[in-house]
Design an enzyme around this catalytic site. Sequence first.
Site, PDB file in Angstrom:
ATOM      1  CE1 TYR A 104      -3.414   2.853   0.838  1.00  0.00           C
ATOM      2  CE2 TYR A 104      -1.981   3.339   2.710  1.00  0.00           C
ATOM      3  CZ  TYR A 104      -3.031   3.683   1.880  1.00  0.00           C
ATOM      4  OH  TYR A 104      -3.705   4.864   2.091  1.00  0.00           O
ATOM      5  CE  LYS A 108      -2.976   6.269  -0.821  1.00  0.00           C
ATOM      6  NZ  LYS A 108      -3.948   7.175  -1.454  1.00  0.00           N
ATOM      7  CG  ASN A 133      -5.901   6.594  11.528  1.00  0.00           C
ATOM      8  OD1 ASN A 133      -6.038   5.580  10.878  1.00  0.00           O
ATOM      9  ND2 ASN A 133      -4.866   6.789  12.348  1.00  0.00           N
ATOM     10  N   PRO A 285     -54.754  25.756  33.065  1.00  0.00           N
ATOM     11  CG  PRO A 285     -56.121  26.360  31.263  1.00  0.00           C
ATOM     12  CD  PRO A 285     -55.410  25.186  31.863  1.00  0.00           C
ATOM     13  N   GLY A 286     -55.375  28.302  35.491  1.00  0.00           N
ATOM     14  CA  GLY A 286     -55.785  28.558  36.858  1.00  0.00           C
ATOM     15  C   GLY A 286     -54.996  27.812  37.904  1.00  0.00           C
TER      16      GLY A 286
END
Length: 375
Positions: A104, A108, A133, A285-286
């Site tokens: 590899y 390269k 990486n 409510p209330g």
Amino acid sequence: MKILVTGSGGFLGKNLIANIAAQSAEHVIYTYDKSNDLEDLKAYTKECDFVYHFAAVHRPTREEEFLKVNYEFFHTLLALLRENGNKCPVLYTSSIQAVQNTEYAKSKRMAEEALREHERLNDSKVFIYRLTNTFGKWAKPCAYSVVATFCYNIARERDIELHNPDTFMRFYYVDDVTDSFLRHLEEEILPDADGYYRLTDEYCYTVTLKELADTIRNFKKARENNYIPDMKTPFTKKLYSTYLSYLPLEELRIPLLSHRDDRGSFTEILKTEDRGQISLNITKPGIKKGEHYHNTKCEKFLVISGTALLQLRRVGSKEITEYFLSGDELCILEVPPGFTHNLINMGESDLYTLIWANEVFDPAHPDTYHCPVSL
């Protein structure tokens, strides 16, 4: 500008193309991957104004594929550029492993040398990146990316292999990499002293495999308990974003437990280790809620829908202070410790209030003491 991206279906290719498209709709992108043929490459190398060459193999079934894909294909691409008299810049992604003695690495290095020769023969600008990486969204798991593999498997409660847990690894984040790539479209950037391009040290993150695995496991545990992970380091923030991209789609939805009664409901939404928690309080409510004080706990109230009256009185005093809060005029009201307080829904519809507390609720130490506001 017409931009050729080889390896367009791969990890780097997908991310770069998405970022090019997001930055400008004026660019024309030629994509080349396994579905294309030589005729496509001939056509693209006539027209392109910039080449990003990502096409490569990392773990082929046969070693000769290293030479065929990593070197020979690139050699063909460069030859076509010269045949067409195209002097456009070429950016090539090599690897820090290029100095090694594997097949590899050799492929390269040969590709790097071919590009240097092309620079000399064609008088073209070339940019060789020796990458380490790289992690981020869209990398293929269980292939060559340890981050993608760990994220994918841990999200699915599968085992991961840690042969050398104390091994240090260096990582780049894909958006940092593509940002660096895209700068070459607009500005002149000099290489390092050895002629290669790399990201600066601030964008290189070094962790052990064990630290990487433990961090990702903690992401899973945090989500299950509605905790936000500590994001104070750039690496953790970028890794968490990456982890989310590997979750099964059905797990993106997180059910919440609501405590309901005839007064409304109370739901803990998000928690942190050191920044408290955020909850949603729904009041009918209330209805009046609260009538208590805290010794250490402090809170911020934000009415997001409805109209409320918040009353507070310092413990030991008789003086009551009142605040009217409305979803139509957003503001945050802070209640200090030592003040008993309540919240009253003054409207005709449900009152929705977000509440931040400086600590996560602990049933064993609630720090909440009943005390009427009105004496």
